[in-house]
Design an enzyme around this catalytic site. Structure first.
Site, PDB file in Angstrom:
ATOM      1  N   GLU A  43      34.732  57.394  30.114  1.00  0.00           N
ATOM      2  CA  GLU A  43      34.923  56.132  29.408  1.00  0.00           C
ATOM      3  C   GLU A  43      33.667  55.286  29.570  1.00  0.00           C
ATOM      4  O   GLU A  43      33.045  55.295  30.637  1.00  0.00           O
ATOM      5  CB  GLU A  43      36.148  55.400  29.976  1.00  0.00           C
ATOM      6  CG  GLU A  43      36.331  53.970  29.521  1.00  0.00           C
ATOM      7  CD  GLU A  43      36.530  53.857  28.020  1.00  0.00           C
ATOM      8  OE1 GLU A  43      35.857  53.000  27.412  1.00  0.00           O
ATOM      9  OE2 GLU A  43      37.338  54.622  27.460  1.00  0.00           O
ATOM     10  N   CYS A  55      49.764  34.755   7.910  1.00  0.00           N
ATOM     11  CA  CYS A  55      49.169  35.138   9.185  1.00  0.00           C
ATOM     12  C   CYS A  55      48.288  36.370   9.058  1.00  0.00           C
ATOM     13  O   CYS A  55      47.180  36.416   9.579  1.00  0.00           O
ATOM     14  CB  CYS A  55      50.282  35.377  10.200  1.00  0.00           C
ATOM     15  SG  CYS A  55      49.759  36.201  11.691  1.00  0.00           S
ATOM     16  N   CYS A  91      51.179  40.812  10.644  1.00  0.00           N
ATOM     17  CA  CYS A  91      52.221  41.797  10.293  1.00  0.00           C
ATOM     18  C   CYS A  91      52.611  41.564   8.840  1.00  0.00           C
ATOM     19  O   CYS A  91      53.679  41.032   8.549  1.00  0.00           O
ATOM     20  CB  CYS A  91      53.401  41.713  11.243  1.00  0.00           C
ATOM     21  SG  CYS A  91      53.862  40.055  11.773  1.00  0.00           S
ATOM     22  N   CYS A 105      43.691  56.409  16.316  1.00  0.00           N
ATOM     23  CA  CYS A 105      44.257  55.165  15.796  1.00  0.00           C
ATOM     24  C   CYS A 105      43.738  54.868  14.396  1.00  0.00           C
ATOM     25  O   CYS A 105      44.043  53.825  13.823  1.00  0.00           O
ATOM     26  CB  CYS A 105      43.947  53.997  16.732  1.00  0.00           C
ATOM     27  SG  CYS A 105      42.175  53.702  16.947  1.00  0.00           S
ATOM     28  N   CYS A 148      59.791  36.035   9.712  1.00  0.00           N
ATOM     29  CA  CYS A 148      58.786  35.060  10.152  1.00  0.00           C
ATOM     30  C   CYS A 148      58.302  34.235   8.965  1.00  0.00           C
ATOM     31  O   CYS A 148      57.836  34.796   7.968  1.00  0.00           O
ATOM     32  CB  CYS A 148      57.607  35.771  10.812  1.00  0.00           C
ATOM     33  SG  CYS A 148      56.294  34.637  11.331  1.00  0.00           S
TER      34      CYS A 148
END
Length: 556
Positions: free
Chosen positions: A430, A138, A141, A505, A132
Site C-alpha cells: 500500500e 444533494c 444519493c 470500485c 430525503c
C-alpha cells in the site's frame, strides 16, 4: 493514435496506465431499453411533441430539447437521446424510462453532450418518492426516486455493457446458462438506508440552495448563494466552495444523525464566536465535521467518534460543542484534527483527543479492527462483510496453510487479514504509510503473525519488485478508481500466479484491466495468459452510482 479516448460511460479520459485500447476507441454507451413499456397516458395529458430532428442531429449549447432516458452511465447520469437521433446527451437526474425537457450545457469533443434537466414530461417506470427532501439537490444519493430493484438491475446492465465494450468479452459467454455464466447476478444490499459508518460534512460561509420559478412555462433551477447564511452540510455537486445545509442524512446511523442535529443547534450561536472557514479568503475556524460509527466489541452497541477539523488549535472554542454532543450516550470519542493548509482536505497535521478514547472498534469477518479519525475502513460494514466473504470464496484457499497470498493495494489490511487464517503467509502492499501502520496494528490486535505489510507505490514498481517475497499462489488486487498501472499489469503477466482476484470500485477500468490480463496488450507486445472465470457485481452503496465487482481470473 489519439492520445485520449472519451466515453460518456466512464465520464472522463481513460489514459495510459488507464488507456483505452485503440480497438475500443468508439463511443461505448450503456443504452439499454426499458424492460417493459409503461402505461400510455391519454393524448390530452401529454405536451405536444417537437418535430422529429433532422438526420445527423447535433445539439447546440443552450438549446432546449425533449429527451428520452434509456440507461444510467458514469456517476449515475442518465443516457438520453432525442427521438429519432442516435446522439447521446448525459443528464443528471434523468432516470431510465423518463421523458423530460432539458437544456444543453456542454458539448464534449463532438462525441456526446451534457444537459441540465428542466422538468419531467413523463415519469420513469419505477418511480418512487425519495424519502430525503434534499435528494434532488444533494447529489450524494441521486437515485432515491428509482425503485431499488430497478437500481440494481441497471447497475448489473452497466457492468455487462462495460465488459463487452471495454473488456471485449463475448456477451454469450458472459450470460450463458447458470451456473456457467461468467457474469453472476448482482448482490443487493439488505439495508438501503442508514448503512454508512462514516460521513463528512463541511462548514461554509455561504449557504447554497436552488430557487425554482417559472420561465416560459418551464420549471428552471438556478443556483443561489445566500450571502449571510452560514452552512454545515455537503458540497453542492461540482463545487468546492458551495455548501448545501443538511439537518439530517438518511445514509448515516441514527446516533450520527443525533450528533449532527446537536451540532447544528449549537454552532451558529453568536455567543460561541465560531466561524466557518472561508475557502476563498482563507480565514475562519471550522472546516469539517466527520462522524464515524463503530461497535463496542463486548456489547455490540454503537460507538460514535466525532472529529472536528479546524484551521488552528483552539480547544476552548470547541468545548461548548463537546459538552453538548457528549450528552449523547453513543459518543465515546471527540477528536480535533488541525489542518493549517489552505486546501480542503479533512486530514489534519496534528490530532488531539478532546474527549474519551482516540479510536473506536468494529468487527469484520470475525476480526476486530481499531478505527482512528483518519483510518481507511470500508464505509458499509455489513455489506463489506458480504464482499469479503465473496473474495474469500473466489480465492479458493486450500486451508492447509500452504499458500502465499499477495494483497495489492491492501489499505489497512482488512482483506489480507481475513485470508491469513487459511494461508501460509500474506504480503500486503500500500502506498499510504498511515494505512500500513494501521494494518500492522490490526494484525497485532488479532494475533495474526503470518502477515507482512510493506509501504510502496504500486504505480512505480521496478525490476526488483517481487524479489522480497515468494511467488504468490493467489493475488488479490483492489486498486482505486484509476485501476492498475501498465507496469503492474506487465508484472502480473510475467509472474503468472495461478489465480487473481480483482476487486474493483470502478467497472470501467476493471473491464479494461481484465481485457489486458486475458487478451493482452498489442502495442506493448504483451500476451494475455488468464481466463476470466467469474464477475460478481456487488451493490455496496444503494441510491448512488457506485458499483463494486469481485472478479476471478485463472491462469490458462
Amino acid at each position: 493514435m489519439a492520445a485520449h479516448a472519451v466515453s460518456p460511460l466512464t465520464g472522463g479520459l481513460l489514459r495510459r496506465g488507464v488507456t483505452l485500447h485503440p480497438r475500443r476507441r468508439l463511443l461505448a454507451v450503456a443504452a439499454v431499453a426499458p424492460e417493459a413499456p409503461a402505461p400510455t397516458p391519454a393524448p390530452s395529458q401529454l405536451p405536444p411533441s417537437p418535430a422529429p430532428p433532422r438526420k445527423g442531429y447535433y445539439p447546440k449549447r443552450g438549446e432546449t430539447v425533449e429527451l428520452s432516458c434509456e440507461a444510467l452511465a458514469f456517476k449515475g447520469k442518465g443516457v438520453c437521446k432525442v427521438a429519432g437521433s442516435t446522439f447521446v446527451l448525459l443528464c443528471d437526474g434523468a432516470l431510465p424510462g423518463e421523458r423530460l425537457l432539458a437544456r444543453v450545457r456542454r458539448l464534449r469533443r463532438g462525441a456526446f453532450a451534457e444537459a441540465a434537466k428542466l422538468r419531467t414530461l413523463e415519469p420513469h417506470h419505477d418511480a418512487v418518492e425519495a424519502p430525503c427532501p434534499l435528494a434532488a439537490d444533494c447529489g450524494g444519493c441521486k437515485t432515491q426516486s428509482l425503485a431499488y430493484a430497478a437500481q440494481i438491475r441497471h447497475k448489473h446492465l452497466q457492468v455487462r455493457d462495460l465488459l463487452v465494450n471495454f473488456g471485449k468479452f463475448d456477451p454469450k459467454l458472459l450470460e450463458s446458462s447458470e451456473p456457467d455464466a461468467i457474469l453472476k447476478p448482482i448482490v443487493p444490499c439488505d439495508e438501503i438506508f442508514r448503512y454508512r459508518n462514516k460521513m463528512e460534512f463541511s462548514f461554509g460561509t455561504k449557504r447554497w440552495m436552488q430557487r425554482v420559478w417559472k420561465e416560459e412555462e418551464e420549471v428552471v433551477k438556478e443556483e443561489v448563494n445566500e450571502a449571510d447564511g452560514y452552512a454545515l452540510g455537503l458540497h453542492a455537486p461540482g463545487f468546492f466552495d458551495k455548501v448545501l445545509h443538511v439537518e439530517k442524512c438518511f445514509l448515516q446511523s441514527e446516533p450520527a444523525d443525533k450528533v449532527l442535529a446537536v451540532v447544528q443547534e449549537t454552532w451558529m450561536d453568536p455567543a460561541l464566536r465560531l466561524t466557518p472557514y472561508d475557502v476563498h479568503k482563507h480565514v475562519g475556524f471550522l472546516k469539517h465535521l466527520m462522524i464515524r460509527t463503530g461497535r463496542n466489541i463486548s456489547t455490540g452497541t454503537p460507538e460514535v467518534m466525532v472529529n472536528f477539523v479546524t484551521s488552528c488549535y483552539k480547544p476552548d472554542l470547541l468545548m461548548p460543542l463537546v459538552d453538548n454532543i457528549t450528552k449523547i450516550p453513543e459518543v465515546v470519542s471527540v477528536i480535533n484534527n488541525v489542518n493549517t493548509s489552505v486546501g480542503n482536505t479533512s486530514v489534519g497535521e496534528q490530532e488531539y483527543t478532546l474527549y474519551g478514547k482516540p479510536n473506536i472498534t468494529e468487527m469484520l469477518r470475525g476480526l476486530t479492527f481499531q478505527i482512528s479519525a483518519n483510518s481507511f475502513f470500508q464505509t458499509n460494514t455489513k455489506q463489506a462483510d458480504v464482499l469479503y466473504k465473496l473474495i474469500e470464496a473466489s480465492a479458493r484457499l486450500k486451508g492447509d496453510g500452504s499458500e502465499i497470498v499477495l494483497d495489492l493495494f491492501c489499505g489497512t489490511g482488512t482483506i489480507g487479514l481475513t485470508l491469513a487464517r487459511r494461508a501460509k503467509h500474506v504480503y500486503g502492499y500500500e502506498v499510504v504509510p498511515e494505512a500500513i501502520a494501521d494494518a500492522r496494528k490490526n494484525a497485532k490486535l488479532n494475533g495474526i503473525n503470518n502477515a507482512t505489510f510493506v509501504q510502496g507505490d504500486l504505480n512505480k514498481i521496478n525490476e526488483s519488485f517481487g524479489k522480497e517475497f515468494p511467488k504468490p499462489d493467489i493475488i488479490i488486487s483492489d486498486p482505486n478508481r484509476p485501476g492498475m498501472h501498465m507496469k503492474l499489469i506487465k508484472w502480473l503477466l510475467e509472474v503468472k500466479a495461478p489465480r487473481i482476484v480483482y476487486v474493483s470500485c470502478n467497472p470501467a477500468t476493471c473491464a479494461r484491466d481484465l481485457d489486458y490480463l486475458c487478451h493482452g496488450v498489442e502495442e506493448k507486445d504483451l500476451g494475455g495468459c488468464y481466463e476470466l472465470k467469474s464477475v460478481i457485481p456487488v451493490d455496496m452503496f444503494p441510491h448512488t452510482p457506485h458499483i463494486e465487482c469481485v472478479c476471478l481470473l485463472e491462469l490458462r
